[in-house]
Design an enzyme around this catalytic site. Structure first.
Site, mmCIF file in Angstrom:
data_model
loop_
_atom_site.group_PDB
_atom_site.id
_atom_site.type_symbol
_atom_site.label_atom_id
_atom_site.label_comp_id
_atom_site.label_asym_id
_atom_site.label_seq_id
_atom_site.Cartn_x
_atom_site.Cartn_y
_atom_site.Cartn_z
ATOM 1 N N GLY A 98 9.160 3.678 1.370
ATOM 2 C CA GLY A 98 8.844 4.096 -0.071
ATOM 3 C C GLY A 98 8.098 2.855 -0.961
ATOM 4 O O GLY A 98 8.262 1.691 -0.517
ATOM 5 N N GLY A 134 8.528 0.096 -2.678
ATOM 6 C CA GLY A 134 9.266 -0.800 -3.137
ATOM 7 C C GLY A 134 8.985 -1.914 -3.980
ATOM 8 O O GLY A 134 9.589 -2.639 -4.703
ATOM 9 N N LYS A 145 0.407 -3.315 -7.448
ATOM 10 C CA LYS A 145 1.203 -3.556 -6.206
ATOM 11 C C LYS A 145 1.955 -4.866 -6.790
ATOM 12 O O LYS A 145 1.052 -5.859 -7.175
ATOM 13 C CB LYS A 145 0.324 -3.985 -5.145
ATOM 14 C CG LYS A 145 1.257 -4.369 -3.975
ATOM 15 C CD LYS A 145 0.218 -4.396 -2.564
ATOM 16 C CE LYS A 145 1.235 -4.908 -1.400
ATOM 17 N NZ LYS A 145 0.526 -4.889 -0.061
ATOM 18 N N ASP A 195 13.009 -7.634 -4.621
ATOM 19 C CA ASP A 195 12.624 -7.739 -6.259
ATOM 20 C C ASP A 195 11.537 -6.947 -6.715
ATOM 21 O O ASP A 195 11.102 -6.837 -7.830
ATOM 22 C CB ASP A 195 12.578 -9.270 -6.526
ATOM 23 C CG ASP A 195 11.489 -9.821 -5.696
ATOM 24 O OD1 ASP A 195 10.595 -9.236 -5.239
ATOM 25 O OD2 ASP A 195 11.240 -11.133 -5.956
ATOM 26 N N GLY A 196 10.799 -6.183 -5.747
ATOM 27 C CA GLY A 196 9.562 -5.530 -6.309
ATOM 28 C C GLY A 196 8.226 -6.418 -6.697
ATOM 29 O O GLY A 196 7.374 -5.916 -7.134
ATOM 30 N N ARG A 215 -4.737 -1.847 -6.741
ATOM 31 C CA ARG A 215 -5.174 -1.328 -5.476
ATOM 32 C C ARG A 215 -5.915 -0.035 -5.685
ATOM 33 O O ARG A 215 -5.359 0.947 -6.165
ATOM 34 C CB ARG A 215 -4.294 -1.541 -4.377
ATOM 35 C CG ARG A 215 -4.833 -1.144 -3.185
ATOM 36 C CD ARG A 215 -3.766 -1.700 -1.987
ATOM 37 N NE ARG A 215 -2.497 -0.709 -1.910
ATOM 38 C CZ ARG A 215 -1.503 -1.054 -1.070
ATOM 39 N NH1 ARG A 215 -1.857 -2.133 -0.030
ATOM 40 N NH2 ARG A 215 -0.537 -0.286 -1.039
ATOM 41 N N ASP A 253 4.149 3.305 8.733
ATOM 42 C CA ASP A 253 3.931 3.349 7.251
ATOM 43 C C ASP A 253 2.795 2.700 6.393
ATOM 44 O O ASP A 253 2.563 2.629 5.475
ATOM 45 C CB ASP A 253 5.275 2.889 6.442
ATOM 46 C CG ASP A 253 5.684 1.321 7.004
ATOM 47 O OD1 ASP A 253 5.907 1.371 8.167
ATOM 48 O OD2 ASP A 253 5.612 0.506 6.140
ATOM 49 N N ASN A 254 2.119 1.898 7.352
ATOM 50 C CA ASN A 254 0.964 1.074 7.163
ATOM 51 C C ASN A 254 -0.344 1.799 7.589
ATOM 52 O O ASN A 254 -1.346 1.271 7.727
ATOM 53 C CB ASN A 254 0.885 -0.152 7.341
ATOM 54 C CG ASN A 254 2.064 -1.174 6.715
ATOM 55 O OD1 ASN A 254 2.196 -0.783 5.538
ATOM 56 N ND2 ASN A 254 2.558 -2.176 7.187
HETATM 57 P P1 AMP Z 1 5.374 -3.598 4.352
HETATM 58 O O1 AMP Z 1 5.645 -4.073 5.724
HETATM 59 O O2 AMP Z 1 4.826 -5.006 3.749
HETATM 60 O O3 AMP Z 1 4.408 -2.419 4.456
HETATM 61 O O4 AMP Z 1 6.687 -3.169 3.391
HETATM 62 C C1 AMP Z 1 7.544 -2.291 3.929
HETATM 63 C C2 AMP Z 1 8.571 -1.766 2.824
HETATM 64 O O5 AMP Z 1 9.167 -2.950 2.411
HETATM 65 C C3 AMP Z 1 7.791 -0.960 1.830
HETATM 66 O O6 AMP Z 1 8.484 -0.043 1.554
HETATM 67 C C4 AMP Z 1 7.751 -2.238 0.705
HETATM 68 O O7 AMP Z 1 7.638 -1.421 -0.395
HETATM 69 C C5 AMP Z 1 9.143 -2.710 0.682
HETATM 70 N N1 AMP Z 1 8.897 -4.159 0.351
HETATM 71 C C6 AMP Z 1 8.153 -5.121 0.819
HETATM 72 N N2 AMP Z 1 8.284 -6.219 0.302
HETATM 73 C C7 AMP Z 1 9.418 -5.904 -1.095
HETATM 74 C C8 AMP Z 1 9.719 -6.429 -2.189
HETATM 75 N N3 AMP Z 1 9.503 -7.880 -2.562
HETATM 76 N N4 AMP Z 1 10.559 -5.897 -2.977
HETATM 77 C C9 AMP Z 1 10.821 -4.650 -2.720
HETATM 78 N N5 AMP Z 1 10.372 -3.799 -1.597
HETATM 79 C C10 AMP Z 1 9.556 -4.569 -0.829
HETATM 80 MG MG MG Z 2 3.262 -1.021 3.551
#
Ligand code: AMP
Ligand code: MG
Length: 496
Positions: free
Chosen positions: A94, A96, A117, A129-130, A180, A256-257
């Site tokens: 989800g 995050g 983002k 930390d989002g 984005r 998920d990407n």
């Molecule tokens: P990604 O590999 O960048 O596509 O991210 C995979 C998952 O990790 C997604 O659900 C993102 O929302 C979550 N995520 C990545 N970095 C963070 C962050 N700094 N804080 C919270 N969630 C994150």
């Molecule tokens: Mg992603």
């Protein structure tokens, strides 16, 4: 702010996802930014979206792009999705660190998502930390816009702001938010989540929604759900072929990407290859090389098979029959990919007709490039120069030019058979073979200046060059050159 203020940025939101999928997202507000600053605004894209770039290039625009103000009509939400990450299933990912503000209908009547983002934690942050540091935000901006200019379907960047707060990774880094734009943020992982939590009915709702939004023609097919799957496979096969043809390595092709729309999504550890080496991996976390350059077509099929699994109950009431039909489509992915790839490769070497031996001719060039440690981008670009009478420019890219010379004789024979004037072929080649790609050292230089010196000049200059990747400009040689050779392999990191 006065409701009649002409400077007030106005978005015509129409939030179909929020209306349709209650329970599969969480309403959420962005974290406030203490001292936001607008670093970059994409005026052309704003206009395309039917927004007023002048109104957005303001304090009011900054307040929106930093997450401090929710524009009228927006319904910020974090979408739920699952996904296979490096082959292992993660049932709940989800948004995050992202929020969907809503959707707008652009000037070409296309529905587009507007997402922040790096806007702070959500219920899907799983301890994160989002937030996103400035470097990854600018990297996504730059590479996404470059991909767009290269003609590759992609999400795009509308704005980049700094928040005025530090984000803590190994060291404190300036925090930033990227706005984005996407055809949608529905991913293979969204289907996986809906299948796991909503069952058959929910996947059908999602599929109907995705059909209406992305592949309306498939609604009229004899078996719309199978036709939908075939349409996604075609869009993704074309996309990955596009990546392969320009030497792009996504780096984290988790399900998920991978979008349903066929746009490139999530510019984390992605990078362009310099020297042609099919095994190239840049991502520091991809230790097994799962997402290596040459593995991308195989991963395409693997990921789409995960999508197919969620569609089984929709495709036919007889499960075995559904699996048979979907498997048949899956078996067509690689031939489909090769068709897209070969069509583009043919034009890259100046061919306008088809010959059964073209595949062999192209593969042999790739072998010679690999053995000769030649720069992927420049070889194709300089083949056109050879047609204009300057063969040395391309020959010098190979460690030993002998093998290339042998290949070039075969190539010229094939071109004769094509019967097109050399200058005509060269011009066509210059429209498909970029001279400017985001060279890794140039990207790093621009990001370092922005992050360490608060100097956006190198970023702006690089962005300007990358916006016209096919037009060679005297004085821009440094942007075309591969990175100086060092002993340290280039490494990239996820944008976290
Ligand atoms: P990604 O590999 O960048 O596509 O991210 C995979 C998952 O990790 C997604 O659900 C993102 O929302 C979550 N995520 C990545 N970095 C963070 C962050 N700094 N804080 C919270 N969630 C994150
Ligand atoms: Mg992603």
């Amino acid at each position: 702010m006065d409701a009649l203020d002409p400077m007030r940025p106005h978005f015509n939101f129409d939030n179909s996802f929020a209306r349709t999928f209650e329970g599969f997202f969480v309403h959420c507000q962005a974290a406030p930014a203490v001292a936001p600053k607008l670093l970059q605004l994409n005026h052309a894209l704003a206009e395309e979206l039917g927004l007023d770039p002048v109104a957005l290039d303001s304090e009011a625009g900054l307040a929106i792009f930093s997450g401090n103000v929710t524009p009228e009509g927006a319904e910020p939400l974090a979408q739920a999705y699952a996904g296979h990450q490096f082959g292992g299933y993660a049932p709940q990912l989800g948004d995050g660190r992202a929020l969907l503000l809503g959707e707008v209908i652009d000037t070409r009547q296309r529905r587009r998502d507007i997402q922040l983002k790096g806007s702070g934690p959500t219920p899907f942050s799983r301890g994160g930390d989002g937030k996103v540091p400035l470097g990854p935000v600018l990297r996504e901006y730059l590479i996404g816009e470059s991909m767009h200019a290269l003609g590759i379907p992609t999400t795009r960047a509308l704005a980049a702001v700094t928040t005025g707060e530090d984000v803590y990774r190994e060291i404190p880094l300036p925090g930033a938010v990227l706005t984005r734009i996407a055809a949608s943020h529905i991913r293979v992982g969204t289907f996986q989540f809906f299948a796991a939590h909503g069952g058959f009915d929910k996947v059908r709702e999602l599929t109907d929604y995705a059909i209406a939004r992305h592949y309306p023609d498939t609604a009229d097919a004899e078996n719309p759900y199978l036709a939908f799957f075939a349409a996604v496979t075609d869009a993704q096969a074309a996309l990955v072929a596009g990546w392969m043809n320009i030497g792009f390595i996504h780096g984290v092709m988790n399900t998920d990407n991978m979008t349903i729309s066929g746009e490139t999504l999530d510019y984390g550890p992605c990078a362009f290859m310099d020297t042609y080496a099919p095994g190239t991996v840049f991502s520091s976390i991809d230790t097994q090389g799962r997402y290596a350059y040459a593995n991308q077509p195989a991963i395409l099929s693997w990921n789409l098979t995960r999508l197919a699994e969620t569609l089984i109950p929709l495709v036919d009431p007889d499960k075995d029959r559904a699996i048979e039909l979907l498997t048949d489509t899956i078996h067509h992915i690689q031939p489909l990919y090769e068709t897209h790839w070969l069509a583009r490769m043919r034009s890259k070497i100046g061919l306008s007709t088809e010959d059964p031996h073209d595949l062999e001719l192209i593969n042999d060039l790739l072998w010679v490039m690999k053995d000769g440690h030649a720069d992927f981008t420049l070889v194709f670009r300089r083949l056109a120069q050879a047609l204009r009478g300057n063969s040395d420019a391309v020959r010098h890219l190979f460690e030993q030019s002998g093998a290339f010379d042998v290949w070039a004789r075969r190539w010229r024979k094939r071109l004769e058979q094509d019967g097109v004037a050399a200058e005509t072929s060269a011009q066509v080649m210059d429209r498909v073979n970029p001279i400017y790609i985001p060279r890794n050292h140039k990207v790093e230089e621009a990001l370092a200046a922005a992050v360490d010196q608060e100097d956006m000049m190198p970023f702006s200059e690089l962005l300007a060059v990358l916006s016209h990747p096919f037009d060679e400009v005297a004085g821009n040689e440094a942007y075309a050159a591969p990175a100086p050779v060092t002993d340290i392999p280039y490494k990239t990191f996820c944008g976290t």
